[in-house]
Design a protein around this motif. Structure first.
Motif, PDB file in Angstrom:
ATOM      1  N   UNK A 101     -13.034  -2.921   0.975  1.00  0.00           N
ATOM      2  CA  UNK A 101     -14.146  -2.608   0.076  1.00  0.00           C
ATOM      3  C   UNK A 101     -15.045  -3.836  -0.055  1.00  0.00           C
ATOM      4  N   UNK A 118     -19.928   3.635   2.412  1.00  0.00           N
ATOM      5  CA  UNK A 118     -18.620   3.715   1.762  1.00  0.00           C
ATOM      6  C   UNK A 118     -18.510   2.872   0.511  1.00  0.00           C
ATOM      7  N   UNK A 135       0.232  -5.043   5.923  1.00  0.00           N
ATOM      8  CA  UNK A 135      -0.824  -4.124   5.510  1.00  0.00           C
ATOM      9  C   UNK A 135      -2.149  -4.906   5.508  1.00  0.00           C
ATOM     10  N   UNK A 193      -4.174  -5.938   3.207  1.00  0.00           N
ATOM     11  CA  UNK A 193      -4.319  -7.062   2.277  1.00  0.00           C
ATOM     12  C   UNK A 193      -3.493  -8.264   2.745  1.00  0.00           C
ATOM     13  N   UNK A 215       8.658  -1.379  -0.548  1.00  0.00           N
ATOM     14  CA  UNK A 215       7.655  -1.550  -1.600  1.00  0.00           C
ATOM     15  C   UNK A 215       8.316  -1.601  -2.979  1.00  0.00           C
ATOM     16  N   UNK A 218      -2.106   1.038  -4.501  1.00  0.00           N
ATOM     17  CA  UNK A 218      -2.188  -0.359  -4.939  1.00  0.00           C
ATOM     18  C   UNK A 218      -1.288  -0.615  -6.140  1.00  0.00           C
ATOM     19  N   UNK A 219      -0.625   0.406  -6.576  1.00  0.00           N
ATOM     20  CA  UNK A 219       0.254   0.373  -7.758  1.00  0.00           C
ATOM     21  C   UNK A 219      -0.518  -0.066  -9.013  1.00  0.00           C
ATOM     22  N   UNK A 240       8.934  -5.193  -5.586  1.00  0.00           N
ATOM     23  CA  UNK A 240       8.582  -5.217  -7.015  1.00  0.00           C
ATOM     24  C   UNK A 240       9.747  -5.653  -7.884  1.00  0.00           C
ATOM     25  N   UNK A 288      10.163   1.868   4.651  1.00  0.00           N
ATOM     26  CA  UNK A 288       9.043   1.136   4.054  1.00  0.00           C
ATOM     27  C   UNK A 288       8.876   1.420   2.569  1.00  0.00           C
ATOM     28  N   UNK A 289       9.245   2.615   2.167  1.00  0.00           N
ATOM     29  CA  UNK A 289       9.088   2.969   0.757  1.00  0.00           C
ATOM     30  C   UNK A 289      10.041   2.126  -0.087  1.00  0.00           C
ATOM     31  N   UNK A 299       0.826  -1.205   0.000  1.00  0.00           N
ATOM     32  CA  UNK A 299       0.000   0.000   0.000  1.00  0.00           C
ATOM     33  C   UNK A 299       0.861   1.257   0.000  1.00  0.00           C
ATOM     34  N   UNK A 300       1.992   1.158  -0.671  1.00  0.00           N
ATOM     35  CA  UNK A 300       2.861   2.329  -0.798  1.00  0.00           C
ATOM     36  C   UNK A 300       3.073   2.578  -2.287  1.00  0.00           C
TER      37      UNK A 300
END
Lengths: 284, 809
Positions: free
Chosen positions: B729, A189, B300, B302, B127, A43-44, B131, B123-124, A1-2
């Motif tokens: 969601x 929401x 996170x 997810x 991520x 979410x990229x 990848x 943390x950046x 989430x970054x």
């Protein structure tokens, strides 16, 4: 989430915005409230190397009411819509719809301009603006142009706006008659499982005009001219409403997701539309 | 002196002891954002770790290329199974006697499985680094259905095959197939089948209790810090069982236990999700050992939903036999349990299906048989007790649905059917057919009180009218009346039959009274929001006569707290609460000797009275606990050691059996599938009530999670093993908007074996709530021929039920 790394800009005027857009083309996106774009970036799913914030640009957050028309700046938030009593009396469907978008925290940040411009089929404002026959004004390096809401949406996240253009305002005539924005969602929401925007006018017991648009039942909002036409001239008897529902069912193309299978969504679209029509008629 | 003017009632009130709705002492910091959660921890030089996760549910790993990732700025290392293998840490034991890959060892078994661990400066960079790791996967056939898995040639766990390809026994006995984990049985098979074969009436139903997730607001995480100078490892984390984690870390890492300090700081909800050990803990520890720096790992949302422990996923088939008058004579329950890729259920070791054998419920059922088959599939491991004692939610759902199905078969009122089958008050302690001894209960009283409170007969009359109106086309809304009477089994548990990895499930409390009359008590449990600092102090206040406000409760630091098995399965009050009372009584016993000395009488001539010891027959001669505490430290008393401390390790003689009667009234829009909860009444009997306000809060919370599970909360997979509900969601987490008003009520039937008679309440509302919400939906459609429909009852599934019953014309 970054999100992936990006450059952030906060120009002071639209000239600055357009010049950045001109420079970076589709590598740049403008950001208004950020409540669609930022999650996509986190979410990229959206790669935005250059992010141009509109918060520093003045003149985009006004709500202007004249005798017969409304102009809403692109940076007006959903909360502003709800909070504006003049707007609520001129076009109460706007408040009724805005109250069903997301939750209060999101509505403080989420803008009307972002909502209509992003082209997300789940957003409520696009269908509503099609129902209201609103016009979107976009500006580019070559100046301004107007695009009718009913011609703006091409596919999910694809609109008539060019990459180098910015949506600056929404204008519409003050609607007359009865209205309803009916939305079913799983929880606060959530996007609509099905939603219907309906505007009706009547003379005596006869429907004089009708405008109907549906949300999240296709990859774009669905304005159904045929559905409206099915009601005009009728007294909104069961036959007329059934004809409108049939017309809408012919225009929508829902897909299965966690909200349910296609058969449910089609059935629900008819139920929601019928309720919206009946509520609008009762207010006409 | 103040004591002389205070009435006895004032003295009792001043203690804020048991029965008082004392405000939660935790809330001052939580409501001001001053909590101290693991992610708030910032240490000098702290690094971060995060996982490369598998996009596939079943795949062979051909190659992992970390070269590009190591060039990403900030990336220090990328760990794979190959790096952990020399340490013997590429696999780890699970709580269920299986083993689990820490990092993918040649293959992956579920989507989101940990493949590589990237160690980074922030943390950046994590991520970005993730990848950049290139993993070549070769996809394998995916099994997401346990029934198909049991027939499939596809082997999920090659590591569990013998060299000759045969299938050795698992941790719980013989395995029938290479994707089979265990068969677990309780009760008597043949007599049960005989009863069913010869019964007047047999009702049969198959039901699927879907996969869901505890989804605590705070996800799982840890910070590992290896001090290479003194050889001490400190591990902060979201642990529901910090002491057990210390032992497990010691066993798998080889670090001596005294060199490991595990700290659970404030925890933002657990609900079972934070009981087990996860690859993130192991990798963070390894990364800290390798780098010599603290390493933080935080999931996170997810990650949490997709990989750390899920709950339920039970396919249950039931047969229930009865006389034609409705007296139940036997029940047969057969379960196929989907455990995912590894068996990482968190159950007491001897109970691979938890306490599913409480599935005879609140009823006097003479004969019963339960069989559970655990199965491997390509889903995430877990199977924890989400706000319930081990598999009790499943058991109660099963029996409360079977009762309804039987009522339909008998054409009988479901409330009456329950009433005539309840275990009677005089039958307690009651020996159930599947092995448990229920400690106490008064079900008829609770049931009558509940039905009266909601005007049950009036509701049924209204419902009948509604059905008429519906058939006449006057309304499109149906009305459902959901009933549930549940019996929980909590407070695991007696060491003679309850252990986890050999660790007995006792718990503990250690008390130190300070000279000026305040105290600190430390326990082996850990609050995740339950309010232990409030309620345990209340137990002690009543036991030792010092005000609750003068007692600090501490948990979660293994260097200071006594050993205990932690907080889950509603065990804190039944086990640690008992330890607290028992330790308090040791304090009181010593205080009595000190008081007698000070009052110059024999020990037997003084008696405890609220906050003091007084001379029997001469209440004006007394010593307060304050005075006694001071004397304990500052006066030389012949034959008595200085100080006033005590410790108790409590091994409970039995479980406790809280129960309750719930009623839900629901209106259902047949055309949209939208249910509206008009009324929810919850009567809970948790024995002695320590803090009524906290009980009410627990009931509200448990019911809300029950509503979530019954009406939409699910971890759904597609046929390829992709998680369809990996964000909030789509994963239903109710907000204030979706939650109805709850009416709470109670009866009090103390546990006869617990020192203060308390039974535990945190999980009861979830256990009872799920079937109650579900039964309301099912009941609405009963007049149209519905017997059972599976949860979750979200809009489209309710609509589907209506549609299949022909209610859409």
């Amino acid at each position: 989430m970054i999100p992936a790394a990006f450059e952030y800009y906060r120009p002071k005027d639209m000239t600055g915005v357009l010049s950045l857009l001109g420079e970076h083309g589709d590598n740049a996106r403008v950001i208004a409230g950020g409540h669609s774009l930022i999650p996509m970036m986190k979410l990229r799913m959206a790669d935005v190397p250059h992010l141009i914030d509109l918060q520093g640009v003045g003149g985009l957050d006004d709500i202007e009411l004249s005798a017969n028309s409304i102009r809403i700046g692109a940076m007006v938030t959903q909360h502003d819509i709800i909070d504006h009593n003049g707007l609520a009396s001129a076009a109460p469907i706007l408040r009724e719809a805005a109250l069903q978008i997301a939750d209060p925290q999101v509505r403080y940040m989420g803008t009307v301009g972002g909502n209509v411009a992003n082209g997300d089929p789940g957003n409520d404002m696009p269908g509503l603006m099609q129902c209201l026959d609103a016009t979107f004004t976009v500006v580019g390096l070559d100046g301004e142009r107007d695009i009718p809401a009913r011609q703006f949406y091409e596919a999910a996240y694809m609109t008539a706006r060019e990459d180098e253009e910015v949506l600056t305002s929404i204008t519409m005539l003050i609607p007359a008659g009865g209205y309803a924005y009916e939305k079913q969602k799983r929880k606060i929401g959530d996007y609509a499982t099905a939603a219907a925007a309906v505007l009706l006018t009547k003379e005596g017991n006869t429907c004089k005009s009708a405008s109907i648009a549906m949300t999240n039942l296709s990859d774009i909002p669905v304005y159904s001219e045929e559905a409206g036409a099915a009601l005009v001239g009728s007294s909104l008897d069961d036959t007329a409403i059934k004809a409108a529902v049939t017309a809408v069912l012919g225009d929508i193309d829902p897909s299965e997701d966690n909200r349910g299978p296609v058969a449910f969504k089609k059935h629900l679209a008819g139920v929601i539309l019928r309720r919206a029509i009946e509520r609008a008629w009762s207010r006409a | 002196m103040k004591d002389e003017v205070e009435s006895r009632e004032d003295r009792v009130a001043g203690l804020k002891g048991m029965g008082c709705s004392r405000k939660r002492v935790e809330d001052a910091r939580f409501t001001q954002g001053k909590g101290n959660y693991v992610d708030d921890l910032k240490l000098d030089g702290m690094l971060f770790g995060d996982f490369v996760r598998s996009p596939y549910a079943h795949a062979r790993i051909v190659n992992i290329d970390t070269e590009a990732a190591l060039k990403v700025p900030g990336v220090l290392a990328v760990l794979t199974a190959k790096d952990l293998e020399p340490l013997g840490l590429h696999w780890m034991p699970t709580l269920a006697g299986d083993k689990q890959m820490v990092l993918a060892d040649g293959k992956v078994l579920f989507q989101g499985q940990e493949v590589a661990y990237v160690v980074v400066q922030d943390r950046y960079a994590a991520a970005d680094g993730i990848e950049a790791v290139e993993v070549d996967y070769e996809e394998l056939p995916v099994l997401v259905n346990p029934f198909e898995a049991l027939k499939s040639d596809v082997v999920l766990r090659e590591d569990l095959l013998a060299e000759d390809g045969s299938i050795p026994d698992g941790a719980h006995g013989p395995r029938k197939h290479h994707n089979h984990i265990f068969t677990w049985e309780a009760g008597d098979k043949d007599p049960t089948l005989e009863v069913i074969d010869n019964a007047d009436v047999v009702a049969e139903e198959t039901m699927y209790y879907h996969r869901t997730h505890p989804c605590p607001l705070e996800t799982c995480g840890c910070v590992a810090s290896m001090d290479k100078v003194n050889g001490k490892l400190t591990l902060w984390g979201t642990f529901q069982a910090p002491h057990a984690i210390r032992t497990v870390v010691s066993l798998i890492s080889g670090i001596e236990e005294h060199n490991i300090r595990v700290i659970s700081p404030d925890i933002g909800g657990g609900f079972g999700n934070k009981v087990g050990a996860y690859p993130g803990y192991v990798c963070s520890v390894v990364a800290s050992i390798v780098t010599g720096k603290p390493v933080k790992w935080i999931e996170d949302r997810m990650d949490n939903l997709m990989t750390t422990a899920f709950a339920r996923d039970y396919h249950m088939t039931g047969r229930i036999a009865a006389t034609k008058e409705g007296k139940i004579t036997g029940v047969h329950c057969s379960v196929t349990a989907d455990h995912g890729g590894f068996d990482a259920c968190a159950d007491p070791t001897k109970f691979p299906a938890g306490f599913m054998n409480i599935c005879t419920g609140s009823y006097d059922i003479p004969t019963a048989y339960l069989e559970v088959d655990g199965v491997y599939t390509n889903k995430a491991p877990g199977g924890v007790s989400y706000r319930c004692s081990f598999r009790v939610t499943e058991a109660v759902y099963f029996i409360e649905r079977m009762i309804e199905v039987l009522a339909i078969k008998l054409n009988m009122d479901a409330a009456e059917l329950r009433r005539i089958n309840f275990i009677k008050k005089e039958q307690f302690p009651y020996q159930a057919a599947l092995g448990w001894e229920y400690d106490s209960g008064d079900y008829h009283t609770a049931w009558d009180k509940a039905l009266k409170a909601v005007d049950y007969d009036g509701l049924r009359a209204e419902q009948a009218q509604r059905v008429e109106d519906f058939k006449a086309g006057k309304t499109r809304k149906l009305m459902g009346i959901g009933l549930t009477f549940f019996t929980e089994i909590v407070g695991a548990g007696p060491v003679k039959n309850c252990d986890i990895l050999g660790l007995g499930m006792f718990d503990s409390c250690e008390i130190r009274i300070h000279p000026t009359g305040s105290a600190i008590a430390r326990l082996g449990t850990i609050s995740q929001g339950q309010g232990h600092a409030t309620t345990f102090a209340q137990i002690l206040a009543s036991e030792i006569g010092l005000p609750a406000d003068s007692i600090t409760i501490e948990e979660g630091d293994t260097d200071t707290a006594p050993y205990g098995l932690g907080t889950y399965g509603s065990r804190s009050t039944p086990v640690a609460g008992a330890a607290t009372a028992m330790a308090g009584r040791k304090i009181r016993a010593k205080a009595q000797m000190i008081a007698a000395y000070l009052l110059e009488v024999h020990d037997d001539d003084v008696e405890f009275d609220v906050d003091r010891f007084a001379v029997k027959g001469a209440p004006e001669k007394f010593k307060t606990m304050n005075e006694i505490a001071f004397a304990a430290y500052n006066q030389a008393i012949p034959g008595i050691e200085p100080g006033l401390e005590a410790v108790s390790y409590y091994d409970p003689p039995n479980m406790t059996y809280p129960f309750g009667a719930y009623v839900c009234v629901m209106d259902i829009d047949v055309d949209t599938g939208v249910p509206v909860i008009r009324r929810f009444y919850a009567l809970d009997d948790c024995g002695t009530r320590i803090n009524p306000m906290i009980i009410e809060g627990q009931v509200h919370g448990g019911l809300t999670e029950a509503l979530a599970v019954a009406l939409g909360q699910e971890i759904a997979y597609d046929d390829m093993g992709n998680v369809k509900t990996g964000t909030l969601m789509d994963f239903f987490l109710p907000t204030a908007w979706e939650v109805p008003n709850y009416e709470t009520d109670h009866t009090v039937t103390p546990s006869p074996h617990h020192p203060i008679g308390a039974k535990g309440v945190g999980e009861s509302p979830h256990v009872g709530g799920v079937p109650c919400f579900s039964n309301a939906v099912q009941d609405a459609f009963r007049p149209f021929g519905n017997t059972h429909t599976n949860m979750p009852h979200d809009h489209w599934r309710i609509w589907k039920t209506a549609n299949e019953l022909g209610l859409h014309g």
